[in-house]
Each structure stands twice: as structure tokens, then as C-alpha cells.
Motif scaffolding. Structure first.
Motif, short mmCIF file in Angstrom:
data_model
loop_
_atom_site.label_atom_id
_atom_site.label_comp_id
_atom_site.label_asym_id
_atom_site.label_seq_id
_atom_site.Cartn_x
_atom_site.Cartn_y
_atom_site.Cartn_z
N LEU A 56 45.56 31.21 41.36
CA LEU A 56 44.92 32.50 41.52
C LEU A 56 43.84 32.39 42.59
O LEU A 56 43.52 31.29 43.04
CB LEU A 56 44.33 32.96 40.19
CG LEU A 56 45.34 33.03 39.03
CD1 LEU A 56 44.64 33.43 37.75
CD2 LEU A 56 46.48 33.98 39.35
N GLU A 57 43.28 33.49 42.97
CA GLU A 57 42.30 33.50 44.05
C GLU A 57 41.11 32.59 43.78
O GLU A 57 40.69 31.82 44.64
CB GLU A 57 41.80 34.92 44.29
CG GLU A 57 40.84 35.03 45.45
CD GLU A 57 40.39 36.46 45.70
OE1 GLU A 57 39.35 36.61 46.35
OE2 GLU A 57 41.06 37.40 45.24
N ASN A 58 40.58 32.63 42.56
CA ASN A 58 39.36 31.87 42.26
C ASN A 58 39.57 30.68 41.34
O ASN A 58 38.60 30.00 41.01
CB ASN A 58 38.32 32.80 41.63
CG ASN A 58 37.90 33.89 42.58
OD1 ASN A 58 37.67 33.64 43.75
ND2 ASN A 58 37.82 35.11 42.09
N GLU A 59 40.82 30.45 40.92
CA GLU A 59 41.05 29.37 39.96
C GLU A 59 42.52 28.99 39.88
O GLU A 59 43.39 29.76 40.27
CB GLU A 59 40.55 29.81 38.58
CG GLU A 59 41.17 31.09 38.09
CD GLU A 59 40.32 31.83 37.08
OE1 GLU A 59 39.26 31.33 36.67
OE2 GLU A 59 40.73 32.92 36.69
N ARG A 60 42.76 27.80 39.39
CA ARG A 60 44.09 27.35 39.02
C ARG A 60 44.14 27.37 37.50
O ARG A 60 43.20 26.92 36.84
CB ARG A 60 44.36 25.93 39.52
CG ARG A 60 44.52 25.86 41.02
CD ARG A 60 44.72 24.43 41.51
NE ARG A 60 43.50 23.67 41.23
CZ ARG A 60 43.48 22.44 40.75
NH1 ARG A 60 44.58 21.78 40.53
NH2 ARG A 60 42.34 21.83 40.51
N VAL A 61 45.23 27.88 36.93
CA VAL A 61 45.33 28.03 35.49
C VAL A 61 46.63 27.39 35.00
O VAL A 61 47.69 27.61 35.59
CB VAL A 61 45.30 29.52 35.08
CG1 VAL A 61 45.29 29.66 33.57
CG2 VAL A 61 44.11 30.23 35.69
N PHE A 62 46.50 26.62 33.92
CA PHE A 62 47.66 25.95 33.33
C PHE A 62 47.76 26.35 31.86
O PHE A 62 46.76 26.38 31.15
CB PHE A 62 47.51 24.43 33.44
CG PHE A 62 47.48 23.95 34.86
CD1 PHE A 62 48.65 23.56 35.49
CD2 PHE A 62 46.29 23.92 35.58
CE1 PHE A 62 48.63 23.13 36.81
CE2 PHE A 62 46.26 23.50 36.89
CZ PHE A 62 47.43 23.11 37.52
N PHE A 63 48.98 26.63 31.43
CA PHE A 63 49.24 27.01 30.04
C PHE A 63 50.14 25.97 29.40
O PHE A 63 51.03 25.43 30.06
CB PHE A 63 49.97 28.36 29.97
CG PHE A 63 49.18 29.50 30.55
CD1 PHE A 63 48.33 30.23 29.74
CD2 PHE A 63 49.28 29.82 31.88
CE1 PHE A 63 47.58 31.28 30.26
CE2 PHE A 63 48.53 30.87 32.41
CZ PHE A 63 47.69 31.59 31.60
N ARG A 94 37.84 27.22 41.41
CA ARG A 94 37.82 26.72 42.79
C ARG A 94 36.38 26.46 43.24
O ARG A 94 36.12 25.52 43.97
CB ARG A 94 38.50 27.69 43.72
CG ARG A 94 39.98 27.83 43.43
CD ARG A 94 40.72 28.47 44.57
NE ARG A 94 42.08 28.80 44.20
CZ ARG A 94 43.09 27.93 44.19
NH1 ARG A 94 42.87 26.68 44.53
NH2 ARG A 94 44.29 28.31 43.84
N GLU A 95 35.46 27.30 42.79
CA GLU A 95 34.05 27.12 43.13
C GLU A 95 33.35 26.41 41.98
O GLU A 95 33.44 26.84 40.83
CB GLU A 95 33.38 28.47 43.38
CG GLU A 95 31.95 28.37 43.87
CD GLU A 95 31.37 29.73 44.19
OE1 GLU A 95 30.21 29.97 43.80
OE2 GLU A 95 32.08 30.55 44.80
#
Length: 156
Positions: A56-63, A94-95
Motif C-alpha cells: 500500500l502507499e504507506n505500508e506493507r501488510v501481511f495476513f 514505510r515511514e
């Protein structure tokens, strides 16, 4: 008169529920209650095989999801939930945010890791953990909340 009854009913319900520990959800996705279909409805299909990861724009997400290999009675079976139920969500911002800006209260327990300068802050009631490295937020994990202990697989 009808409005007074409504206000009294709402006040009573809020008072009754105030002591209930509620789990944290990531954007409405709550471990042990949301499904892969809920994730895909919100984020679409994952560009990675298996639908486990999203950039995603501001993060990586794992399920992680309940699979046939993780049902009760199997080696990795911890939760008595249907297949394709979300078991946990891991978010990598990301930040990198400074730890002090998280504003965590005393309900979070600080835990050590094997890496110097790295700590986890976990709230069991809410099922959320913040991983901090050298004063910066590295990862947020959403797991089962205390209220969901009844969903644990029976111990043998």
C-alpha cells in the motif's frame, strides 16, 4: 418521551459494555472474526500468490489465514475458527515513527527481543503489539484479543 427512553437505553448499554475488552482491528479487519473475503473486498486480490501480502502507499501488510494445516488438532492449530479466517495482520509502515509519538499507555507490556535496542510493546486485551527498533516503530501486529480466548483449540 421516546427520546428519553432511547437516551436511557444507550446510556445503560454503554455502562454495561464499558468493562468489555475489545480487540483492535486494522482498517476494520479483526483477527479471528474477519475473513479472506473481507480483506479482498477492501483491498482487492493480492498481487502476490495466495493473497497474503499487499503493498500500500504507506505500508506493507501481511495476513495469515486459517488453512487446513492450521485447524485444531494439527501441528499449528491454535484457533477453532473456519477456514480462511484472518488469524493475524502484520503491518510494516514505510515511514518510521519515533516510539514517543505512539503515546502507548500502561496497558502495554514491554518485552525484550534477542536484538539489542529492539523491544515489543504488547497489549493482551486488545491483541496488538508494536515492535520498536532503536526508538523507531518497525512493525505493528494485530492478533487475537483476550475476549477471543474462547476460540482457542481445546488442549489435549
Amino acid at each position: 418521551m421516546r427520546q428519553i427512553k432511547y437516551v436511557l437505553l444507550i446510556s445503560t448499554l454503554l455502562t454495561m459494555c464499558s468493562g468489555v475488552a475489545l480487540g483492535k482491528a486494522w482498517r476494520g479487519i479483526e483477527p479471528l472474526h474477519s475473513t479472506r473475503a473481507d480483506v479482498e473486498k477492501m483491498l482487492g486480490p493480492s498481487s502476490y500468490g495466495g493473497g497474503y501480502a499487499y503493498e500500500l502507499e504507506n505500508e506493507r501488510v501481511f495476513f495469515s489465514y486459517q488453512t487446513p494445516e492450521s485447524v485444531c488438532g494439527k501441528q499449528w492449530g491454535f484457533w477453532n475458527v473456519p477456514l480462511n479466517t484472518v488469524l493475524n495482520v502484520t503491518v510494516y509502515p514505510r515511514e518510521k515513527t519515533p516510539f514517543e509519538k505512539l503515546g502507548l499507555d500502561r496497558t502495554y507490556v514491554k518485552g525484550l527481543t534477542c536484538m539489542p535496542g529492539h523491544f515489543n510493546y504488547f497489549n493482551e486485551d486488545e491483541g496488538i503489539s508494536y515492535s520498536v527498533a532503536k526508538g523507531l516503530l518497525e512493525q505493528i501486529s494485530y492478533t487475537a484479543a483476550y475476549k477471543d480466548q474462547h476460540l482457542r483449540c481445546p488442549s489435549e
